[in-house]
Structures are given as C-alpha cells and as structure tokens.
Design a protein around this motif. Structure first.
Motif, PDB file in Angstrom:
ATOM      1  N   TRP A  31       5.691  24.941  25.161  1.00 54.57           N
ATOM      2  CA  TRP A  31       6.476  26.151  24.930  1.00 54.57           C
ATOM      3  C   TRP A  31       7.966  25.916  25.202  1.00 54.57           C
ATOM      4  O   TRP A  31       8.794  26.753  24.861  1.00 54.57           O
ATOM      5  CB  TRP A  31       5.978  27.288  25.809  1.00 54.57           C
ATOM      6  CG  TRP A  31       4.607  27.778  25.447  1.00 54.57           C
ATOM      7  CD1 TRP A  31       3.883  27.445  24.332  1.00 54.57           C
ATOM      8  CD2 TRP A  31       3.785  28.672  26.203  1.00 54.57           C
ATOM      9  NE1 TRP A  31       2.670  28.076  24.347  1.00 54.57           N
ATOM     10  CE2 TRP A  31       2.580  28.840  25.484  1.00 54.57           C
ATOM     11  CE3 TRP A  31       3.953  29.342  27.407  1.00 54.57           C
ATOM     12  CZ2 TRP A  31       1.550  29.661  25.934  1.00 54.57           C
ATOM     13  CZ3 TRP A  31       2.928  30.161  27.857  1.00 54.57           C
ATOM     14  CH2 TRP A  31       1.744  30.316  27.128  1.00 54.57           C
ATOM     15  N   GLY A  32       8.291  24.815  25.836  1.00 55.49           N
ATOM     16  CA  GLY A  32       9.684  24.551  26.176  1.00 55.49           C
ATOM     17  C   GLY A  32      10.045  25.114  27.541  1.00 55.49           C
ATOM     18  O   GLY A  32       9.214  25.157  28.446  1.00 55.49           O
ATOM     19  N   THR A  33      11.268  25.553  27.693  1.00 56.73           N
ATOM     20  CA  THR A  33      11.755  26.095  28.958  1.00 56.73           C
ATOM     21  C   THR A  33      11.864  27.619  28.869  1.00 56.73           C
ATOM     22  O   THR A  33      11.741  28.209  27.799  1.00 56.73           O
ATOM     23  CB  THR A  33      13.128  25.507  29.303  1.00 56.73           C
ATOM     24  OG1 THR A  33      14.085  25.942  28.313  1.00 56.73           O
ATOM     25  CG2 THR A  33      13.076  23.984  29.302  1.00 56.73           C
ATOM     26  N   PHE A  34      12.124  28.234  30.014  1.00 62.36           N
ATOM     27  CA  PHE A  34      12.339  29.686  30.029  1.00 62.36           C
ATOM     28  C   PHE A  34      13.522  30.068  29.152  1.00 62.36           C
ATOM     29  O   PHE A  34      13.510  31.126  28.518  1.00 62.36           O
ATOM     30  CB  PHE A  34      12.571  30.165  31.460  1.00 62.36           C
ATOM     31  CG  PHE A  34      11.352  30.105  32.343  1.00 62.36           C
ATOM     32  CD1 PHE A  34      10.083  30.291  31.813  1.00 62.36           C
ATOM     33  CD2 PHE A  34      11.455  29.868  33.706  1.00 62.36           C
ATOM     34  CE1 PHE A  34       8.947  30.243  32.614  1.00 62.36           C
ATOM     35  CE2 PHE A  34      10.340  29.820  34.521  1.00 62.36           C
ATOM     36  CZ  PHE A  34       9.080  30.003  33.969  1.00 62.36           C
ATOM     37  N   SER A  35      14.533  29.221  29.127  1.00 60.54           N
ATOM     38  CA  SER A  35      15.719  29.515  28.316  1.00 60.54           C
ATOM     39  C   SER A  35      15.384  29.577  26.825  1.00 60.54           C
ATOM     40  O   SER A  35      16.021  30.312  26.072  1.00 60.54           O
ATOM     41  CB  SER A  35      16.798  28.460  28.560  1.00 60.54           C
ATOM     42  OG  SER A  35      17.228  28.469  29.909  1.00 60.54           O
ATOM     43  N   ASP A  36      14.382  28.796  26.404  1.00 63.83           N
ATOM     44  CA  ASP A  36      13.982  28.819  24.997  1.00 63.83           C
ATOM     45  C   ASP A  36      13.399  30.171  24.596  1.00 63.83           C
ATOM     46  O   ASP A  36      13.388  30.517  23.408  1.00 63.83           O
ATOM     47  CB  ASP A  36      12.956  27.714  24.719  1.00 63.83           C
ATOM     48  CG  ASP A  36      13.542  26.327  24.919  1.00 63.83           C
ATOM     49  OD1 ASP A  36      14.742  26.164  24.670  1.00 63.83           O
ATOM     50  OD2 ASP A  36      12.790  25.416  25.345  1.00 63.83           O
ATOM     51  N   TRP A  37      12.887  30.915  25.569  1.00 62.93           N
ATOM     52  CA  TRP A  37      12.275  32.216  25.285  1.00 62.93           C
ATOM     53  C   TRP A  37      13.223  33.376  25.563  1.00 62.93           C
ATOM     54  O   TRP A  37      12.853  34.535  25.382  1.00 62.93           O
ATOM     55  CB  TRP A  37      10.995  32.376  26.113  1.00 62.93           C
ATOM     56  CG  TRP A  37       9.831  31.627  25.556  1.00 62.93           C
ATOM     57  CD1 TRP A  37       9.848  30.453  24.865  1.00 62.93           C
ATOM     58  CD2 TRP A  37       8.451  32.010  25.650  1.00 62.93           C
ATOM     59  NE1 TRP A  37       8.584  30.069  24.522  1.00 62.93           N
ATOM     60  CE2 TRP A  37       7.706  31.003  25.000  1.00 62.93           C
ATOM     61  CE3 TRP A  37       7.782  33.081  26.223  1.00 62.93           C
ATOM     62  CZ2 TRP A  37       6.324  31.050  24.897  1.00 62.93           C
ATOM     63  CZ3 TRP A  37       6.402  33.137  26.129  1.00 62.93           C
ATOM     64  CH2 TRP A  37       5.682  32.132  25.464  1.00 62.93           C
ATOM     65  N   ALA A  38      14.428  33.082  26.030  1.00 66.88           N
ATOM     66  CA  ALA A  38      15.380  34.145  26.353  1.00 66.88           C
ATOM     67  C   ALA A  38      16.077  34.635  25.093  1.00 66.88           C
ATOM     68  O   ALA A  38      16.314  33.871  24.149  1.00 66.88           O
ATOM     69  CB  ALA A  38      16.416  33.640  27.352  1.00 66.88           C
ATOM     70  N   VAL A  39      16.372  35.915  25.072  1.00 65.70           N
ATOM     71  CA  VAL A  39      17.136  36.490  23.965  1.00 65.70           C
ATOM     72  C   VAL A  39      18.527  35.882  23.971  1.00 65.70           C
ATOM     73  O   VAL A  39      19.136  35.692  25.035  1.00 65.70           O
ATOM     74  CB  VAL A  39      17.214  38.028  24.091  1.00 65.70           C
ATOM     75  CG1 VAL A  39      18.123  38.625  23.007  1.00 65.70           C
ATOM     76  CG2 VAL A  39      15.814  38.633  24.017  1.00 65.70           C
ATOM     77  N   SER A  40      19.047  35.552  22.804  1.00 68.94           N
ATOM     78  CA  SER A  40      20.359  34.912  22.707  1.00 68.94           C
ATOM     79  C   SER A  40      21.437  35.734  23.402  1.00 68.94           C
ATOM     80  O   SER A  40      21.567  36.936  23.189  1.00 68.94           O
ATOM     81  CB  SER A  40      20.735  34.725  21.226  1.00 68.94           C
ATOM     82  OG  SER A  40      22.011  34.134  21.105  1.00 68.94           O
ATOM     83  N   GLY A  41      22.171  35.082  24.282  1.00 73.21           N
ATOM     84  CA  GLY A  41      23.251  35.738  25.002  1.00 73.21           C
ATOM     85  C   GLY A  41      22.814  36.472  26.251  1.00 73.21           C
ATOM     86  O   GLY A  41      23.655  37.043  26.955  1.00 73.21           O
ATOM     87  N   GLU A  42      21.507  36.476  26.575  1.00 76.63           N
ATOM     88  CA  GLU A  42      21.009  37.169  27.763  1.00 76.63           C
ATOM     89  C   GLU A  42      20.397  36.175  28.739  1.00 76.63           C
ATOM     90  O   GLU A  42      20.086  35.037  28.387  1.00 76.63           O
ATOM     91  CB  GLU A  42      19.973  38.230  27.364  1.00 76.63           C
ATOM     92  CG  GLU A  42      20.540  39.345  26.502  1.00 76.63           C
ATOM     93  CD  GLU A  42      19.519  40.453  26.247  1.00 76.63           C
ATOM     94  OE1 GLU A  42      18.436  40.398  26.854  1.00 76.63           O
ATOM     95  OE2 GLU A  42      19.822  41.358  25.452  1.00 76.63           O
ATOM     96  N   ASP A  43      20.227  36.624  29.984  1.00 73.68           N
ATOM     97  CA  ASP A  43      19.678  35.760  31.030  1.00 73.68           C
ATOM     98  C   ASP A  43      18.215  35.442  30.755  1.00 73.68           C
ATOM     99  O   ASP A  43      17.471  36.263  30.196  1.00 73.68           O
ATOM    100  CB  ASP A  43      19.793  36.442  32.396  1.00 73.68           C
ATOM    101  CG  ASP A  43      21.236  36.600  32.845  1.00 73.68           C
ATOM    102  OD1 ASP A  43      22.030  35.677  32.593  1.00 73.68           O
ATOM    103  OD2 ASP A  43      21.557  37.653  33.442  1.00 73.68           O
ATOM    104  N   SER A  44      17.794  34.244  31.159  1.00 80.58           N
ATOM    105  CA  SER A  44      16.385  33.891  31.085  1.00 80.58           C
ATOM    106  C   SER A  44      15.657  34.474  32.290  1.00 80.58           C
ATOM    107  O   SER A  44      16.265  34.975  33.231  1.00 80.58           O
ATOM    108  CB  SER A  44      16.207  32.374  31.018  1.00 80.58           C
ATOM    109  OG  SER A  44      16.889  31.749  32.085  1.00 80.58           O
ATOM    110  N   VAL A  45      14.335  34.375  32.275  1.00 76.76           N
ATOM    111  CA  VAL A  45      13.520  35.108  33.241  1.00 76.76           C
ATOM    112  C   VAL A  45      13.767  34.691  34.681  1.00 76.76           C
ATOM    113  O   VAL A  45      13.747  35.529  35.593  1.00 76.76           O
ATOM    114  CB  VAL A  45      12.026  34.949  32.879  1.00 76.76           C
ATOM    115  CG1 VAL A  45      11.571  33.509  33.059  1.00 76.76           C
ATOM    116  CG2 VAL A  45      11.165  35.890  33.696  1.00 76.76           C
TER     117      VAL A  45
END
Length: 246
Positions: A202-216
C-alpha cells in the motif's frame, strides 16, 4: 493457565547454555514458543524457573453451556499487552456433549485512549458569529474514548499534556478512512508506525493522504499525531487586510 519450565540439571558451563533450547511444543510436536536463552539470568549461578503466563485467561464461566437463544458473560483476566491477539473456541451442538461444530472467535487487545473531540468554530471569515468585525468565535469540546463513549472532561485533562486533539475536523484520507477507522482497523499504531493490518504494497501513510493535507500519523491522535494539550475554545475571528489600492 500457567506453564512452569525448570531444568533438572543446572547448566554450569557456557557451552552447554548456548546449545540449549527452551520452548513449548504443540500437540503435533511442532515448536510453538521459543525462548531466548541468552536473556536468562545465568550469571547469578543460581537456580531459577521460567513461568509463561497467557496474556488473557478465563476467570469464570469458561466452560458453561449456553442454551439456545440465551447469553452468558465470560469473565477474562487480561494483561496490558497492546496488539496481542488470541482465540476463544466456541463449540456449538445439538445436545450436551454432542458437539457438531466449533467456531473460533478472535480476541484482540487495543490500547484504550481518550481524545478531545472539538466542534467546528461558530464563525469563519465574515460568516456566522464573525459576520461583524471585532468579534470572537467559539467551539465546544467533549472527551471521547475510542469506544465511542463520552467521558468526563477531567479524564482528558488528566492525560499527558492535557489530552490530544486531531488536527483536522473530520479528517479523511483519499479512500475516505477517518482517524477512528485507522485505529479500529489496526492500520496504525499509537506511536505513528504502520499497524499489523497495514500492507507494505500500500506504500506509506503519505501515499494515502489527500494532496496538500497532513497524513494520518501527523493529523490523528490515535496514530501518534494530533495536537497535545487542551484545545482552544475561544479566539478572535479571522480577518484579512485589503490592499491599499483595492
């Protein structure tokens, strides 16, 4: 509930200790639990025993039959071991001692946490309570457990640094998962690392974050992020200064 391992002859030499293996085998003879013998207190040259205690065990009603259409409370003793999991076997049959099938129910222990759940501000830029100039805006807070129950504010205040607040209202990732869902699905650990169900593909948490917003792991308290301390409930309304030639 407990297993005691003891040696008949104490291994006095270093060579005999390094070649020794300690563990538990299952009924089929396969190694089930292996103990790291290098961590044993050999240097004391005193006899010692190793006791293995399950992280959870039944206290009462473990073997009580449950009539059809009824329920029973099972009392269990739990050790504080976040992330551990085990199985409870439930046997179902048509009559006593004539079992037809067996179902395994997974038991998993999660760390209970409480975080500040804050409402949206009562006003924004020239909206709501900020429609006029020189005003303040407010919001409310509740102390919410990860079981979905509201608790006394004093319990969140008692937490380290006065509790924690998710950085974004109704935070979601690109797939629509919330902070709460990351915790419930074991996608993340409380220290910000991937949880047991997170897959490397799945990659990293950043890969699932909305563009321009903080990751989980930055935005959510349950995943090691959020803002520590009691949330601000009142502040001045936001304002902008117009250019002189506007």
């Amino acid at each position: 509930g407990r297993i005691l391992l003891s040696l008949q002859d104490f291994p006095s030499s270093t060579s005999s200790r390094t070649s020794m293996r300690m563990g538990i085998e299952d009924a089929a003879g396969s190694l089930f639990v292996s103990l790291n013998t290098s961590l044993m207190p050999w240097s004391s040259s005193e006899r010692f025993a190793v006791v293995l205690t399950p992280w959870f065990m039944p206290r009462a009603n473990a073997n009580v039959p449950v009539p059809a259409g009824e329920s029973v409370n099972l009392e269990m003793a739990f050790d504080l071991a976040p992330g551990r999991k085990g199985w409870v076997e439930v046997y179902v049959g048509s009559e006593v001692n004539a079992w037809d099938t067996m179902q395994q129910v997974r038991v998993q222990q999660k760390v209970f946490t409480m975080v500040w759940n804050v409402s949206q501000w009562s006003g924004g830029l020239h909206t709501g309570s900020c429609a006029a100039t020189g005003l303040t805006r407010t919001r409310t807070r509740t102390c919410l457990g990860n079981d979905g129950v509201e608790y006394s504010d004093s319990l969140c205040d008692f937490d380290i640094d006065g509790g924690c607040t998710d950085l974004a209202d109704a935070w979601r990732d690109i797939w629509g998962h919330s902070c709460e869902e990351y915790a419930l699905l074991s996608f993340c650990n409380s220290d910000g690392t991937p949880g047991e169900t997170w897959r490397t593909e799945w990659g990293t948490f950043s890969d699932w974050a909305v563009s321009g917003e903080d990751s989980v792991e930055v935005a959510c308290c349950a995943c090691g992020g959020g803002s520590r301390g009691s949330p601000i409930l009142e502040e001045s309304c936001p304002s902008v200064s117009c250019p002189s030639n506007s």
